[in-house]
Design a protein around this motif. Structure first.
Motif, PDB file in Angstrom:
ATOM      1  N   VAL A   7     -65.305 -43.526-117.413  1.00 42.75           N
ATOM      2  CA  VAL A   7     -65.449 -42.962-118.762  1.00 42.75           C
ATOM      3  C   VAL A   7     -65.204 -44.055-119.803  1.00 42.75           C
ATOM      4  CG1 VAL A   7     -64.453 -41.335-120.410  1.00 42.75           C
ATOM      5  CG2 VAL A   7     -64.874 -40.618-118.064  1.00 42.75           C
ATOM      6  N   LYS A   8     -64.158 -44.845-119.602  1.00 39.99           N
ATOM      7  CA  LYS A   8     -63.853 -45.926-120.543  1.00 39.99           C
ATOM      8  C   LYS A   8     -64.961 -46.979-120.559  1.00 39.99           C
ATOM      9  CE  LYS A   8     -58.824 -45.590-120.370  1.00 39.99           C
ATOM     10  NZ  LYS A   8     -57.579 -46.288-119.969  1.00 39.99           N
ATOM     11  N   ASN A  10     -68.036 -46.506-120.148  1.00 31.62           N
ATOM     12  CA  ASN A  10     -69.172 -45.943-120.876  1.00 31.62           C
ATOM     13  C   ASN A  10     -68.828 -45.652-122.321  1.00 31.62           C
ATOM     14  OD1 ASN A  10     -71.541 -45.534-119.016  1.00 31.62           O
ATOM     15  ND2 ASN A  10     -69.856 -44.769-117.768  1.00 31.62           N
ATOM     16  N   GLU A  11     -67.697 -46.208-122.780  1.00 33.71           N
ATOM     17  CA  GLU A  11     -67.257 -46.131-124.175  1.00 33.71           C
ATOM     18  C   GLU A  11     -67.081 -44.704-124.681  1.00 33.71           C
ATOM     19  OE1 GLU A  11     -69.971 -48.582-126.357  1.00 33.71           O
ATOM     20  OE2 GLU A  11     -69.301 -50.389-125.353  1.00 33.71           O
ATOM     21  N   HIS A  12     -66.459 -43.884-123.848  1.00 34.85           N
ATOM     22  CA  HIS A  12     -66.117 -42.523-124.241  1.00 34.85           C
ATOM     23  C   HIS A  12     -64.604 -42.384-124.280  1.00 34.85           C
ATOM     24  CE1 HIS A  12     -70.215 -41.097-123.835  1.00 34.85           C
ATOM     25  NE2 HIS A  12     -70.277 -41.622-122.621  1.00 34.85           N
ATOM     26  N   ASP A  13     -64.126 -41.437-125.049  1.00 32.87           N
ATOM     27  CA  ASP A  13     -62.704 -41.121-125.079  1.00 32.87           C
ATOM     28  C   ASP A  13     -62.385 -40.280-123.843  1.00 32.87           C
ATOM     29  OD1 ASP A  13     -60.063 -40.551-125.859  1.00 32.87           O
ATOM     30  OD2 ASP A  13     -60.718 -38.798-127.011  1.00 32.87           O
ATOM     31  N   TYR A  17     -63.666 -36.458-123.119  1.00 32.45           N
ATOM     32  CA  TYR A  17     -64.602 -36.252-122.018  1.00 32.45           C
ATOM     33  C   TYR A  17     -64.080 -35.204-121.038  1.00 32.45           C
ATOM     34  CZ  TYR A  17     -67.094 -36.973-117.688  1.00 32.45           C
ATOM     35  OH  TYR A  17     -67.795 -36.756-116.538  1.00 32.45           O
ATOM     36  N   ASP A  20     -64.137 -31.715-122.508  1.00 30.13           N
ATOM     37  CA  ASP A  20     -65.506 -31.202-122.546  1.00 30.13           C
ATOM     38  C   ASP A  20     -65.982 -30.784-121.160  1.00 30.13           C
ATOM     39  OD1 ASP A  20     -67.961 -30.612-123.888  1.00 30.13           O
ATOM     40  OD2 ASP A  20     -68.787 -32.492-123.095  1.00 30.13           O
ATOM     41  N   PRO A  38     -70.222 -39.199-116.880  1.00 28.28           N
ATOM     42  CA  PRO A  38     -70.025 -39.943-118.128  1.00 28.28           C
ATOM     43  C   PRO A  38     -71.209 -40.807-118.547  1.00 28.28           C
ATOM     44  CG  PRO A  38     -68.409 -40.623-116.473  1.00 28.28           C
ATOM     45  CD  PRO A  38     -69.243 -39.546-115.873  1.00 28.28           C
TER      46      PRO A  38
END
Length: 40
Positions: A7-8, A10-13, A17, A20, A38
């Motif tokens: 997840v990190k 792919n530059e997501h919080d 994530y 959601d 992700p």
């Protein structure tokens, strides 16, 4: 832990994530589970 790292990458919080995904998971169809990954 590997999911959080993905997840990190792919530059997501991670918190947003997981929140959601856990919200959508009960209503997601089995053949559409890959949409929750992700990188999608």
């Amino acid at each position: 832990m590997p999911l959080i790292q993905l997840v990190k990458l792919n530059e997501h919080d991670p918190y947003a994530y997981l929140k959601d995904v856990l919200t959508l998971l009960p209503t997601q169809k089995n053949n559409a589970i890959d949409e929750l990954l992700p990188h999608k």
